[in-house]
Scaffold this active site. Structure first.
Site, PDB file in Angstrom:
ATOM      1  N   VAL A 256    -158.802 -34.169   1.278  1.00 15.89           N
ATOM      2  CA  VAL A 256    -159.201 -35.703   1.311  1.00 15.89           C
ATOM      3  C   VAL A 256    -160.749 -35.627   1.936  1.00 15.89           C
ATOM      4  O   VAL A 256    -160.940 -35.162   2.707  1.00 15.89           O
ATOM      5  CB  VAL A 256    -158.175 -36.128   2.115  1.00 15.89           C
ATOM      6  CG1 VAL A 256    -158.620 -37.831   2.459  1.00 15.89           C
ATOM      7  CG2 VAL A 256    -156.963 -36.091   1.568  1.00 15.89           C
ATOM      8  N   HIS A 462    -113.337 -18.487   7.370  1.00 18.94           N
ATOM      9  CA  HIS A 462    -113.493 -18.974   5.818  1.00 18.94           C
ATOM     10  C   HIS A 462    -112.610 -20.238   5.677  1.00 18.94           C
ATOM     11  O   HIS A 462    -111.477 -20.384   6.137  1.00 18.94           O
ATOM     12  CB  HIS A 462    -112.584 -17.742   5.233  1.00 18.94           C
ATOM     13  CG  HIS A 462    -112.424 -18.044   3.840  1.00 18.94           C
ATOM     14  ND1 HIS A 462    -113.760 -17.933   3.061  1.00 18.94           N
ATOM     15  CD2 HIS A 462    -111.641 -18.465   2.889  1.00 18.94           C
ATOM     16  CE1 HIS A 462    -113.292 -18.394   1.556  1.00 18.94           C
ATOM     17  NE2 HIS A 462    -111.907 -18.601   1.655  1.00 18.94           N
TER      18      HIS A 462
END
Ligand code: FAD
Ligand code: NAD
Length: 485
Positions: A256, A462
């Site tokens: 910039v 699980h």
């Protein structure tokens, strides 16, 4: 710089410990000091919009907490528009009330900052609202907004936890309306049509994500050629792909060179490979890093030295060049993270109480709260190769995990890096759903010097996302169950 006061003639309040700053470094240090029986005062200058003390520093007021509140709101809205159809859920024309979203964020900040005041009361930490200056011999002067001295303290030990502030760049000066820093970006009252973010670091990507999810066109201008250079290369590539899929236009190698506000638009000028360019934005966020604020809390007579970047110089026990004066958090070198500041606060408090205080800098987790989230701890393949340390890796994808499938959130993976000979875990890198939470298992494993075999032999419930960590550990030894090794 305030003038030096004749410390011989001060009628001072005496404390065992005076902490300057009540961010996650300072307030945690103050509470731990008080828990350990030290008579402790904490001085903090932060004021909320009502002119009242608001503890918690950058993190609670304009950092970690409000940004995560907006990330959560914007993610819910984005899902409503983009992800719920797969579940068979449809909502016609969902809308978001930005005012309510900001009010929710402000309420969360108010509750949590108020909570610290309660904790100070419960732990008998004396709170002083004002700006502190450390003078010679651990005298501390406290001034109000009008620069009047309201109190002078004498401490046996001082902890400086004055934090940090956004870096300003002359090519994009903030004006609190069109060109803003991270604090301004947490308070846009409407979704900008085109938002330009300068800096593709943590703040740029998190706050760019917020406003993109709410509908802004977002362009991110990054000076470096490489995206997220501190992350694992494969994680960085996946993050870039996913953020581009969200719609962030990330322009790397972009410098910039200037910006100009005209009416309610900002023209941003920049140089890239093609030459000089410009684009017009409605709002610009400058997010190019933060600078330490320690200097603002020091009188020249304090004897505390700064390094060339403005960080307070400390030894391995956080002691500054002035006897009995310590410094922690964003005012000293290391990652500018809340949990790093807090751990240093605890360690220094314990040292002051005569205990062994310690921080393991090799196990500080880093997290990007984008979607998918990114998290890592320890070494990268790149850093190990540079040090000639032999390693092997195991990787497992969320796409092969039942819980991630059920959540309809399957992008990303977990990678575990272990020492080739000893199998000790040296680094863990993640991108995917909820990895900000999953990384704690990796941190704990590394804290206990675990091997990948230790993780592989640990039972994971699980169906959970944590099974991806388990499978990645199994994959180090090429024995993952749910993929071909
Ligand atoms: P600070 O939190 O900056 O606190 C310093 C305090 O000291 C302030 O209250 C200040 O007013 C006060 N002070 C300064 N000078 C004086 C003085 N002379 N007298 C009295 N008081 C004084 N980190 C994370 O780990 N996770 C995140 O998700 C995260 N998100 C962030 C998002 C944003 C938008 C930003 C800006 C930062 C974020 N950070 C995050 C970084 C984190 O906020 C900082 O690392 C952390 O706040 C540093 O803590 P600290 O105690 O060192 O300093
Ligand atoms: P950063 O250092 O993470 O990123 C700044 C980026 O701006 C870098 O990529 C840098 O190359 C780029 N840059 C610098 N100058 C530039 C320029 N002139 N033009 C274009 N790009 C430029 O800094 P940040 O994003 O501002 O964050 C500041 C600190 O706050 C970080 O250290 C971070 O640790 C902390 N933080 C942490 C979290 C989190 O833990 N999730 C969130 C937000 C902030």
């Amino acid at each position: 710089m305030p003038s030096t006061v004749d410390v011989q003639n001060i009628d001072a309040l005496n404390f065992d410990v005076v902490v300057i700053g009540a961010g996650p470094g300072g307030y945690v240090a103050a509470i731990r000091c008080a828990q350990l029986g030290l008579n402790t005062a904490c001085i903090d200058a932060w004021e909320n919009a009502q002119g009242k003390a608001s503890l918690g520093g950058t993190c609670l007021n304009v950092g970690c907490i409000p940004s995560k509140a907006l990330l959560e709101s914007s993610e819910q809205f984005y899902r409503l528009n983009h992800s719920l159809a797969a579940h068979g859920i449809s909502v016609e024309n969902p809308s978001i009330d930005i005012g309510k979203m900001l009010a929710r964020k402000d309420k969360i900040v108010k509750i949590l900052t108020g909570g610290i005041q309660q904790l100070f009361k419960a732990n008998k930490v004396t709170l002083l609202h004002g700006r502190a200056t450390l003078l010679a011999d651990r005298h501390v002067e406290v001034r109000d907004q009008q620069q009047q001295v309201i109190q002078t303290l004498q401490a046996k030990q001082v902890i400086i936890a004055a934090g940090s502030a956004p870096i300003e760049i002359p090519v994009a000066k903030t004006d609190d309306q069109y060109v803003v820093d991270s604090s301004g970006a947490l308070a846009f009252t409407e979704v900008p049509e085109h938002l330009v973010v300068i800096g593709a670091g943590v703040i740029g990507l998190e706050l760019g994500s917020v406003w993109r999810r709410l509908g802004a066109k977002v362009t991110v201008l990054e000076a470096l050629e490489e995206f997220l250079p501190m992350a694992d290369r494969a994680v960085a590539r996946e993050a870039q792909k996913q953020l581009q899929r969200l719609g962030l236009d990330i322009l790397l190698g972009t410098k910039v060179t200037g910006s100009k506000v005209l009416g309610d638009k900002v023209t941003v000028h920049y140089d890239d490979q093609k030459g000089s360019q410009s684009m017009v934005a409605d709002r610009v966020i400058v997010a190019v890093g933060r600078r330490p604020c320690g200097a603002g809390a020091l009188d020249p007579s304090s004897g505390v030295k700064l390094d060339q970047h403005g960080f307070i110089e400390i030894n391995s026990h956080w002691q500054t060049s002035a006897p009995g004066v310590y410094a922690i958090g964003d005012t000293v070198t290391g990652p500018m993270l809340a949990h790093k500041a807090s751990e240093e606060g605890v360690a220094v408090a314990e040292i002051l109480a005569g205990k062994p205080g310690h921080v393991n800098y090799k196990t500080i987790p880093a997290v990007l709260y984008t979607h998918p989230e990114v998290a890592w701890v320890g070494e990268t393949e790149h850093s190990l190769a540079e040090q000639n340390i032999p390693f092997q890796t195991g990787q497992f994808a969320f796409a092969a995990n039942g819980r991630a499938r059920a959540m309809e959130d399957t992008s990303g993976f977990v990678k575990i890096i272990a020492h080739q000979k000893t199998d000790r875990i040296l680094g863990v890198h993640m991108i995917g759903p909820n990895v900000s939470e999953l990384i704690s298992e990796a941190v704990l494993a590394m804290e206990y010097s675990a091997s990948s075999e230790d993780l592989a032999r640990t039972i994971h419930a699980h169906p959970t996302l944590a099974e991806v960590v388990h499978e990645a550990a199994l994959a180090v030894d090429k024995r993952a169950i749910h993929k071909a090794n």
